[in-house]
Motif scaffolding. Structure first.
Motif, PDB file in Angstrom:
ATOM      1  N   ALA A  24       0.896  -1.359   0.127  1.00 45.06           N
ATOM      2  CA  ALA A  24       0.119  -0.112   0.022  1.00 45.06           C
ATOM      3  C   ALA A  24       0.875   1.219  -0.021  1.00 45.06           C
ATOM      4  O   ALA A  24       0.437   2.263  -0.881  1.00 45.06           O
ATOM      5  CB  ALA A  24      -1.078   0.110   1.111  1.00 45.06           C
ATOM      6  N   GLU A  27       2.014   1.684  -3.726  1.00 45.75           N
ATOM      7  CA  GLU A  27       0.970   2.183  -4.187  1.00 45.75           C
ATOM      8  C   GLU A  27       0.714   3.665  -4.176  1.00 45.75           C
ATOM      9  O   GLU A  27       0.423   4.174  -5.311  1.00 45.75           O
ATOM     10  CB  GLU A  27      -0.307   1.267  -3.941  1.00 45.75           C
ATOM     11  N   SER A  30       3.375   5.527  -5.837  1.00 44.99           N
ATOM     12  CA  SER A  30       3.055   5.299  -7.579  1.00 44.99           C
ATOM     13  C   SER A  30       2.362   6.436  -7.959  1.00 44.99           C
ATOM     14  O   SER A  30       2.250   6.419  -9.237  1.00 44.99           O
ATOM     15  CB  SER A  30       2.688   3.994  -8.019  1.00 44.99           C
ATOM     16  N   ARG A  31       1.339   6.916  -7.163  1.00 42.31           N
ATOM     17  CA  ARG A  31       0.424   7.996  -7.425  1.00 42.31           C
ATOM     18  C   ARG A  31       1.385   9.337  -7.727  1.00 42.31           C
ATOM     19  O   ARG A  31       0.805  10.425  -8.062  1.00 42.31           O
ATOM     20  CB  ARG A  31      -0.479   8.174  -6.486  1.00 42.31           C
TER      21      ARG A  31
END
Length: 71
Positions: A24, A27, A30-31
């Motif tokens: 998480a 993730e 990665s934004r």
């Protein structure tokens, strides 16, 4: 008592970051979010907070939640 730690986005999280939170955190990064993560513990559960306004934590039932901070 467990002490928290801090690390920069894009770097390997410290060994004290639970394995369940790592996907998480990756993730969220990665934004395109950047800054520094702070790992703290509340009632024995890890909470990773990104100073860009995100948090990643594990609920009492074991689910991992990644979301913007709630005011």
């Amino acid at each position: 008592m467990q002490l928290g730690t801090r690390w920069a986005t894009g770097s390997e999280p410290p060994a004290s970051v639970p394995a369940a939170l790592r996907p998480a955190i990756a993730e969220a990064e990665s934004r395109g979010l950047s800054g520094h993560w702070t790992l703290t513990w509340l009632e024995g559960r890890a909470i990773a907070e990104l100073d860009a306004g995100w948090e990643v934590f594990q609920t009492g039932s074991g689910d991992v939640v990644a979301r913007p901070f709630e005011d």
